[in-house]
Design a protein around this motif. Structure first.
Motif, PDB file in Angstrom:
ATOM      1  N   VAL A 216       0.782  -1.221   0.007  1.00 47.14           N
ATOM      2  CA  VAL A 216      -0.070  -0.056   0.077  1.00 47.14           C
ATOM      3  C   VAL A 216       0.858   1.316   0.033  1.00 47.14           C
ATOM      4  N   ALA A 217       1.879   1.507   0.968  1.00 51.65           N
ATOM      5  CA  ALA A 217       2.709   2.409   1.172  1.00 51.65           C
ATOM      6  C   ALA A 217       3.515   2.558  -0.263  1.00 51.65           C
ATOM      7  N   ASP A 218       4.124   1.401  -0.744  1.00 53.35           N
ATOM      8  CA  ASP A 218       4.868   1.523  -2.152  1.00 53.35           C
ATOM      9  C   ASP A 218       3.979   2.102  -3.272  1.00 53.35           C
ATOM     10  N   GLU A 219       2.798   1.643  -3.320  1.00 50.40           N
ATOM     11  CA  GLU A 219       1.730   2.187  -4.610  1.00 50.40           C
ATOM     12  C   GLU A 219       1.628   3.739  -4.175  1.00 50.40           C
ATOM     13  N   VAL A 220       1.331   3.942  -3.109  1.00 57.77           N
ATOM     14  CA  VAL A 220       1.434   5.558  -2.913  1.00 57.77           C
ATOM     15  C   VAL A 220       2.790   6.274  -3.291  1.00 57.77           C
ATOM     16  N   ALA A 221       3.926   5.720  -2.906  1.00 54.34           N
ATOM     17  CA  ALA A 221       5.234   6.182  -3.159  1.00 54.34           C
ATOM     18  C   ALA A 221       5.499   6.538  -4.717  1.00 54.34           C
ATOM     19  N   VAL A 222       5.078   5.510  -5.405  1.00 51.72           N
ATOM     20  CA  VAL A 222       5.221   5.307  -6.797  1.00 51.72           C
ATOM     21  C   VAL A 222       4.424   6.359  -7.519  1.00 51.72           C
ATOM     22  N   ALA A 223       3.434   6.510  -7.062  1.00 53.49           N
ATOM     23  CA  ALA A 223       2.408   7.265  -7.674  1.00 53.49           C
ATOM     24  C   ALA A 223       2.773   9.021  -7.460  1.00 53.49           C
ATOM     25  N   GLU A 224       3.366   9.055  -6.068  1.00 60.51           N
ATOM     26  CA  GLU A 224       3.919  10.423  -5.923  1.00 60.51           C
ATOM     27  C   GLU A 224       4.929  10.696  -6.736  1.00 60.51           C
ATOM     28  N   VAL A 225       6.047  10.048  -6.800  1.00 59.29           N
ATOM     29  CA  VAL A 225       7.123  10.077  -7.568  1.00 59.29           C
ATOM     30  C   VAL A 225       6.813  10.410  -9.278  1.00 59.29           C
ATOM     31  N   ARG A 226       5.843   9.643  -9.798  1.00 60.06           N
ATOM     32  CA  ARG A 226       5.550   9.751 -11.071  1.00 60.06           C
ATOM     33  C   ARG A 226       4.621  11.207 -11.386  1.00 60.06           C
ATOM     34  N   ALA A 227       4.013  11.659 -10.188  1.00 54.98           N
ATOM     35  CA  ALA A 227       3.215  12.865 -10.210  1.00 54.98           C
ATOM     36  C   ALA A 227       4.091  13.950  -9.751  1.00 54.98           C
ATOM     37  N   GLY A 228       5.393  13.654  -9.325  1.00 52.28           N
ATOM     38  CA  GLY A 228       6.256  14.814  -9.080  1.00 52.28           C
ATOM     39  C   GLY A 228       6.032  15.400  -7.719  1.00 52.28           C
ATOM     40  N   THR A 229       5.311  14.702  -6.781  1.00 52.78           N
ATOM     41  CA  THR A 229       5.161  15.443  -5.589  1.00 52.78           C
ATOM     42  C   THR A 229       5.675  14.610  -4.428  1.00 52.78           C
ATOM     43  N   HIS A 230       6.611  13.696  -4.716  1.00 53.77           N
ATOM     44  CA  HIS A 230       7.276  12.979  -3.541  1.00 53.77           C
ATOM     45  C   HIS A 230       8.205  13.872  -2.752  1.00 53.77           C
ATOM     46  N   PRO A 231       8.245  14.019  -1.452  1.00 56.26           N
ATOM     47  CA  PRO A 231       8.900  15.056  -0.904  1.00 56.26           C
ATOM     48  C   PRO A 231      10.545  14.758  -0.887  1.00 56.26           C
ATOM     49  N   ASP A 232      10.620  13.391  -1.042  1.00 64.50           N
ATOM     50  CA  ASP A 232      12.132  13.199  -1.065  1.00 64.50           C
ATOM     51  C   ASP A 232      13.015  12.687  -2.459  1.00 64.50           C
ATOM     52  N   VAL A 233      11.823  13.220  -3.517  1.00 64.97           N
ATOM     53  CA  VAL A 233      12.414  13.022  -5.176  1.00 64.97           C
ATOM     54  C   VAL A 233      12.454  14.442  -5.666  1.00 64.97           C
ATOM     55  N   THR A 234      13.595  14.732  -6.102  1.00 65.18           N
ATOM     56  CA  THR A 234      13.609  15.918  -6.846  1.00 65.18           C
ATOM     57  C   THR A 234      14.114  16.023  -8.189  1.00 65.18           C
ATOM     58  N   VAL A 235      13.244  16.201  -9.214  1.00 67.75           N
ATOM     59  CA  VAL A 235      13.839  16.011 -10.608  1.00 67.75           C
ATOM     60  C   VAL A 235      13.895  17.432 -11.199  1.00 67.75           C
ATOM     61  N   VAL A 236      15.378  17.492 -11.635  1.00 68.17           N
ATOM     62  CA  VAL A 236      15.716  18.937 -12.344  1.00 68.17           C
ATOM     63  C   VAL A 236      15.745  18.570 -13.792  1.00 68.17           C
ATOM     64  N   THR A 237      15.119  19.502 -14.512  1.00 62.57           N
ATOM     65  CA  THR A 237      15.140  19.434 -16.095  1.00 62.57           C
ATOM     66  C   THR A 237      15.009  20.930 -16.439  1.00 62.57           C
ATOM     67  N   THR A 238      15.594  21.256 -17.692  1.00 67.55           N
ATOM     68  CA  THR A 238      15.650  22.658 -18.085  1.00 67.55           C
ATOM     69  C   THR A 238      15.364  22.572 -19.483  1.00 67.55           C
TER      70      THR A 238
END
Length: 381
Positions: free
Chosen positions: A60-82
């Motif tokens: 359950v927690a992993d499903e939420v974490a993966v969805a957040e990373v894909r949506a760009g809202t996970h607090p511990d994952v920062t994606v830098v693009t330019t």
């Protein structure tokens, strides 16, 4: 549970390495360099890796974490693009500060830099120490077309994962499965995009994108003399400018409105002199982004023309029965060009297109570079 790696197409070896590292701390390292040609899915693989690193085994927690990373809202994952030509030193310094923080909720703090090749050497040097001595639970994931596009001091401190161009069939299957596209259109788009996943998706979903690409291919057949070449070059440059403007106009206006609101300036009011430097900096950043978008649009057009003359050469050499054409939907055009020229002329035209790509990358005036190329594409007498 959603498969973290389902959108990483045709990269079985790379996925196996990243999956093993994500599930075994002993196999982990603090810095990764994901490389591969355009369209191979570097950023997709990097984000999938970031999502996998947040999975702890709780479905359950992993499903939420993966969805957040894909949506760009996970607090511990920062994606830098330019969208700009380069990543600035100030942006990298901000990342270094962020990297010092412990993960707020997940297993790792992950910083993905999608365009590490857009860092100048002095910017890379600022990043070097952070990669050499990161906090225990911080992971850097850098993406670039090849290891040589990253300064040696950075790449020597990263574990490298190389991606390859996926097969046309694998890309088409993804478009059908993920986007619900018709299989025939998905396959034709994947082939026209030469297995570039993002480009294939855009061609398959946007009829105007397909029409624009068709016009680019047909422009080569319409050149009969120097006058036609000059007009064709001008049309290509103006189209690229219009496309860049259309893509950035709404975004530029929104960014400026947000900045003025943050500075306390009401809509339509005059910007106080003390705040004008910040507004000017934003406008300069937007101008650099538009330049990059125009350059990328022109380079895509050059790749389309290269694919056309590649197909022409395949037909001229009698290999079309063994080698699939990239532009199957334009086979009549391909065969017409093949009949009106020689293999030597096709190679000469491909060389001219390759040369203009190098010139555009070196900031040569686009119109002058394209005029010279279009003259080289005219029929030889």
């Amino acid at each position: 549970m959603t498969d973290v790696w389902e959108d990483v197409v045709g990269q079985e070896d790379a996925v196996a390495r990243l999956r093993a590292a994500a599930t075994d701390d002993a196999a982990m390292t603090h810095a990764w360099l994901v490389t591969g040609p355009p369209g191979s899915g570097r950023s997709v693989a990097a984000k999938a890796f970031a999502a996998a690193l947040q999975c702890s085994g709780d479905p359950v927690a992993d499903e939420v974490a993966v969805a957040e990373v894909r949506a760009g809202t996970h607090p511990d994952v920062t994606v830098v693009t330019t969208d700009k030509v380069t990543i600035s030193i100030d942006e990298v310094r901000g990342l270094i500060g962020l990297a010092q923080r412990a993960p707020a909720r997940g297993r790792w703090r992950v910083i993905v830099v999608e365009d590490a090749d857009r860092m100048l050497e002095r910017t890379s040097n600022v990043l070097l120490k952070a990669i050499e001595e990161p906090p225990p639970r911080t992971v850097w994931v850098l993406c670039a077309p090849s290891p040589q596009d990253v300064v040696v001091t950075i790449r020597s401190r990263c574990r490298q994962v190389g991606l390859r161009v996926p097969s046309v069939e694998a890309v088409a299957e993804l478009l059908v499965r993920r986007d619900g596209l018709e299989p025939g259109l998905a396959l034709e788009s994947a082939r026209a995009a030469q297995s570039h996943v993002g480009m294939a998706r855009r061609l398959a979903r946007d009829p105007e994108a397909r029409a624009r690409r068709r016009r680019i291919l047909e422009s080569a057949a319409r050149i009969r003399g120097v006058g036609d070449a000059v007009l064709a070059a001008d049309d290509l440059v103006e189209t690229a400018k219009a496309e860049a403007a259309a893509r950035s106009e709404e975004r530029d206006a929104r960014e400026k409105a947000e900045l003025l609101r943050a500075l306390g300036v009401e809509a339509g009011a005059t910007v106080p002199p003390a705040l004008r430097a910040q507004v000017k900096q934003l406008e300069e950043d937007q101008k650099r982004r538009a330049t990059r978008q125009q350059r990328d649009s022109l380079d895509t057009a050059m790749l389309d023309l290269l694919s056309l003359y590649r197909d022409v050469l395949v037909v001229q050499l009698g290999a079309s029965g063994d080698v699939a054409l990239v532009n199957e939907g334009a086979e009549e055009l391909v065969r017409s060009l093949a009949e009106s020229s020689t293999p030597e002329q096709s190679l000469h035209r491909m060389d001219a297109i390759g040369e203009v790509r190098q010139r555009l990358a070196g900031n040569v005036a686009p119109l002058l570079a394209l005029e010279a190329m279009m003259v080289a594409l005219r029929p030889q007498v």
